[in-house]
Each structure stands twice: as C-alpha cells, then as structure tokens.
Write an enzyme that holds these catalytic residues in place. Structure first.
Site, PDB file in Angstrom:
ATOM      1  N   TYR A 141       0.899  -1.253  -0.028  1.00 15.22           N
ATOM      2  CA  TYR A 141      -0.049   0.015  -0.080  1.00 15.22           C
ATOM      3  C   TYR A 141       0.923   1.330   0.091  1.00 15.22           C
ATOM      4  O   TYR A 141       0.363   2.273   0.548  1.00 15.22           O
ATOM      5  CB  TYR A 141      -1.122   0.075   1.145  1.00 15.22           C
ATOM      6  CG  TYR A 141      -1.921  -1.054   1.390  1.00 15.22           C
ATOM      7  CD1 TYR A 141      -1.973  -2.130   0.244  1.00 15.22           C
ATOM      8  CD2 TYR A 141      -2.761  -1.015   2.039  1.00 15.22           C
ATOM      9  CE1 TYR A 141      -3.142  -3.034   0.356  1.00 15.22           C
ATOM     10  CE2 TYR A 141      -3.900  -2.340   2.420  1.00 15.22           C
ATOM     11  CZ  TYR A 141      -3.689  -3.284   1.398  1.00 15.22           C
ATOM     12  OH  TYR A 141      -4.797  -4.352   1.337  1.00 15.22           O
ATOM     13  N   LYS A 194       5.485 -13.757   1.440  1.00 10.49           N
ATOM     14  CA  LYS A 194       5.255 -14.830   0.238  1.00 10.49           C
ATOM     15  C   LYS A 194       6.631 -14.839  -0.678  1.00 10.49           C
ATOM     16  O   LYS A 194       6.927 -14.349  -1.804  1.00 10.49           O
ATOM     17  CB  LYS A 194       4.139 -14.254  -0.755  1.00 10.49           C
ATOM     18  CG  LYS A 194       3.928 -15.087  -2.052  1.00 10.49           C
ATOM     19  CD  LYS A 194       3.088 -16.613  -1.362  1.00 10.49           C
ATOM     20  CE  LYS A 194       3.128 -17.502  -2.585  1.00 10.49           C
ATOM     21  NZ  LYS A 194       2.579 -18.822  -2.241  1.00 10.49           N
ATOM     22  N   ASP A 227       0.046 -18.017   2.153  1.00 15.35           N
ATOM     23  CA  ASP A 227      -1.281 -19.011   1.827  1.00 15.35           C
ATOM     24  C   ASP A 227      -1.232 -20.207   2.942  1.00 15.35           C
ATOM     25  O   ASP A 227      -2.288 -20.558   3.264  1.00 15.35           O
ATOM     26  CB  ASP A 227      -1.020 -19.643   0.488  1.00 15.35           C
ATOM     27  CG  ASP A 227       0.529 -19.972   0.035  1.00 15.35           C
ATOM     28  OD1 ASP A 227       1.399 -19.749   0.770  1.00 15.35           O
ATOM     29  OD2 ASP A 227       0.896 -20.259  -1.260  1.00 15.35           O
ATOM     30  N   ASP A 251      -4.107  -7.472   6.077  1.00 14.30           N
ATOM     31  CA  ASP A 251      -5.265  -6.856   5.929  1.00 14.30           C
ATOM     32  C   ASP A 251      -6.288  -8.024   5.582  1.00 14.30           C
ATOM     33  O   ASP A 251      -7.274  -8.178   6.134  1.00 14.30           O
ATOM     34  CB  ASP A 251      -5.250  -5.894   4.641  1.00 14.30           C
ATOM     35  CG  ASP A 251      -6.386  -5.018   4.507  1.00 14.30           C
ATOM     36  OD1 ASP A 251      -7.407  -5.334   5.560  1.00 14.30           O
ATOM     37  OD2 ASP A 251      -6.672  -4.220   3.683  1.00 14.30           O
ATOM     38  N   ASP A 255      -9.208  -9.993   8.263  1.00  9.32           N
ATOM     39  CA  ASP A 255     -10.463 -10.545   7.838  1.00  9.32           C
ATOM     40  C   ASP A 255     -10.814 -11.768   8.254  1.00  9.32           C
ATOM     41  O   ASP A 255     -11.886 -12.137   8.610  1.00  9.32           O
ATOM     42  CB  ASP A 255     -10.934  -9.808   6.564  1.00  9.32           C
ATOM     43  CG  ASP A 255     -11.441  -8.538   6.330  1.00  9.32           C
ATOM     44  OD1 ASP A 255     -11.027  -7.733   7.256  1.00  9.32           O
ATOM     45  OD2 ASP A 255     -12.138  -8.319   5.476  1.00  9.32           O
TER      46      ASP A 255
HETATM   47 MG    MG Z   1      -9.391  -4.644   5.262  1.00 14.66          MG
END
Ligand code: MG
Ligand code: NAI
Length: 358
Positions: A141, A194, A227, A251, A255
């Site tokens: 980001y 990763k 993963d 992020d 979730d």
């Molecule tokens: Mg989020």
C-alpha cells in the site's frame, strides 16, 4: 484532583461508520460517568467523508492533518460510498491519515467472544486468541506505480503497482511484534510473507526477521508463507499468538481471523504511531457496509472494542478492561446482533453494554 482530559477527534465518515461511532461514543460517555478515574473525553467531530467529497471535491479539508495533529487520538468509523471511487475515498481519508501520521503499526486482535458461534468447531473446546500486527506504512500500500505508461492506447493499457519494503520499516514492525509477544501468555511471533514468489521485498523481510529474532531469545518464532498461514488460521489457530505481516497480507488475514471469530462486525483495530509524535487512530476493521447502512442493525462491537483499545493507548487499562468485560457479558447472555445470528439492533446492544458498565 483535576480531571484528566483526553481530546478525541471523531471521524464517523460513511455508511455504518456514523452508526457505530455514535454507539462507541455513548459507551465512552458511560465510561466517563462510571470510571474511578476523574476523566473527561473532549470530542470534536469532523464531517469528512464521501458526502464532504461531493460538496467540496476533497475527502477531508486541505489542512485536515494540521487540524488533527494536536488531538490525543482519532476515533474513526469507515469510509466508502458508491458516489466516490473506493480508491479515492480510501486514499483521500483513511490512508492519508495513517500514512500522514506515520501510524506504522496496525494492531488487530482476533477475539473469540463467549456466546458467539464460530464457524470453527475447534473454537468450542480450545482457547483461541491471537493478534495480527500489520505493517501499516509501506509494503503493497505504498502507493507507488502508474498507469498507461507510454500511452499505449485503448485496450493496451498497462499498470505498475510497486510494493515498497525498507529495512527500517520491516525492523520496527517486527520489534513491535516481539515486544507485544512478551506481554502475552504465549510468547510467540509468526512472520508471514510470500518470499518464495516475491524474491526482493519479501526476502528482505525474511532476512530482517532472522536478524531481529536473535534479540528476543525468550520468544518463539516461525516464518510461514501467507497461503499456508491462511490454512493455519483455520486448522491450527491454537498455535498462533502474534502474527506479523505486510500491509496487504495482514489486511486479508485479519478479515479471515475476524470471520473465524464469528463476524467482521466484532473486529477492532488500532493504527498506532508508537513514538507518539502524532495522534493514533482507532477504528473497527469493517467498512461502511452500504448493504445495511441506515437500517439500525450494524454490529457496534468492533467500534466499541476499538474504543477500548484507545483507552489502553491512554493508559486507562482498568476502563478498557471494563468495556471488554461488558462486551463479553452481553454476548454471553445471548444479546447478539444480526450478523452474529441474533436480533439485537445497534441501539439495544449498545444499551446492554452500557448497562454492564454501571
Ligand atoms: Mg480490510
Ligand atoms: P464491509 O466491511 O463494509 O462489508 C462486508 C460485509 O460485512 C457486508 O455484507 C456488511 O453488511 C457486513 N458487515 C460489515 N461490518 C458490519 C457490521 N458492523 N455489522 C454487521 N455487518 C457488517 O466491506 P465491503 O462491502 O467490501 O466495502 C464497503 C465499503 O467500505 C467500500 O466502499 C470499501 O472501500 C469500504 N471499506 C472501508 C474500510 C475502512 O474505512 N477502514 C475497510 C473496508 C472497506
């Protein structure tokens, strides 16, 4: 003794952001009334968000960061509405604040509440409790890239979205994660990358992790690919304590964590500037939920638990503990919002939590 005053900037912004921030403020009003500490929360509310954008062409005032700079904390709702492209609303407000105030550590606890059914059968008989520590200032980001290089013409556009990893950025978030792990019963840090596929930035991350962990011999460690970590969240969540990951990976994982705990609606979050040079920002993890906005059913627990994180940041741990205990008591008693399988509207749930405080 003089009352201790905390100046808080409220930015409810869009959709259910306004509803859950109102709920959180009611709970903090009750904390103020019932605390053994003499305290006063001094609120200033800012009208920034998608509606403000429609009226002015910007998501926040041009000198918005200057207006916020001297507050003790920011209490944020959620940003995003169909009238403004999501990347504009997010970058124009939430990311502008996080990055402008160098809130480089995003702490997102994954909390399993009593009385809330988890989709994980393991949660019925295992103590589960971990926290995702998200690098919040760079990584995927960083906002570096561009579109349509060389004006290749319609149908041939290209885009670059570059992830930025700095040794300083990696090291500070990892040390933050290790220090947090030291405060927990299970002293362990899991680092997520990763790095098999992304051989520059994420290998730098791995190298820094291998160096930093040497300073924390009392903390267990592991390095896991993202993963595999997604699978581990589901299959061996009892092995997790502090999970540190880059901006995008954390992020997504947070979730997943909150969904495993029952719903996105209960997930809380702190965007911290650990040096305290700037105000930190506290917000639920969820977005503006346009599908339920205005219907009065939004789950306020994520926002209320974020208010508790804000109180911890102020050093008001006893009051934060009272909020967390009140949330637990209410869910355990079966007062649940719709997203957790119950019927309690936002107001009813908020009042039940407030009743536990007094
Ligand atoms: Mg989020
Ligand atoms: P979302 O988190 O708003 O909603 C996802 C799903 O979860 C929806 O079905 C929603 O009804 C449900 N949900 C979320 N929070 C809930 C709550 N407190 N109580 C009950 N149900 C809840 O994510 P979505 O739909 O991807 O994005 C909607 C908007 O929010 C977009 O504009 C997006 O850019 C923005 N967004 C903003 C964030 C922020 O400000 N931090 C974070 C994530 C998304």
């Amino acid at each position: 003794m003089a009352k201790q005053t905390y100046r808080i900037a409220a930015i409810p912004a869009d959709g259910i952001g306004t509803e859950v921030v109102a709920a959180g403020r009611r709970v903090l009003d009750a904390v103020e009334r019932t605390s053994v500490t003499e305290l006063n929360f001094d609120w200033t509310e800012f009208p920034w968000g998608s509606q403000y954008y429609t009226e002015t062409g910007t998501m926040m005032a041009d000198d918005g960061l200057d207006q916020l700079r001297d507050f003790d904390a920011i209490y944020f709702g959620a940003v995003g509405w169909h009238t403004v492209p999501d990347h504009i609303s997010l970058w124009g407000l939430r990311l502008a604040i996080c990055q402008g105030f160098d809130q480089w550590a995003n702490v997102r606890p994954v909390t399993f509440l009593p009385g809330v059914q988890s989709p994980l059968r393991k949660a019925d008989h295992t103590e589960l409790d971990w926290v995702v520590v998200r690098e919040n200032s760079e990584g995927e980001y960083a906002g570096i890239g561009g579109r349509n290089l060389g004006a290749r013409g319609r149908g041939s556009e290209v885009a670059l979205q570059t992830a930025l990893f700095t040794e300083v950025g990696c090291e500070r978030i990892m040390r933050f994660a290790f220090e947090l792990a030291r405060t927990r019963t299970h002293k362990k840090v899991s680092s997520v990358t990763k790095s098999n596929a992304q051989q520059y930035g994420m290998v730098l991350w791995d190298d820094v992790f291998k160096r930093v962990l040497l300073d924390y011999p009392d903390v267990d460690t592991e390095s896991v690919l993202v993963d595999a970590m997604a699978a581990k969240f589901v299959l061996q969540p009892e092995e997790l304590s502090v999970v540190v990951a880059s901006n995008l990976n954390a992020d997504i994982l947070s979730d997943l964590g909150s969904a495993l705990a029952g719903s996105l609606g209960i997930a809380s979050s702190a965007n911290l500037n650990p040096e305290r040079r700037y105000p930190s920002m506290f917000e639920p993890v969820h977005g503006s939920a346009p599908d339920i906005a205005g219907t009065g059913v939004a789950n306020p627990i994520g926002a209320i638990a974020s208010a508790a994180l804000m109180l911890r940041h102020f050093g008001l741990d006893d009051d934060a503990d009272r909020i967390d205990a009140a949330i637990n008591a209410v869910t355990e008693a079966g007062v649940l919002p719709r997203d957790l399988g119950g019927f309690a509207p936002t107001d009813t749930l908020t009042e039940a939590i407030i009743a536990q405080l007094s």
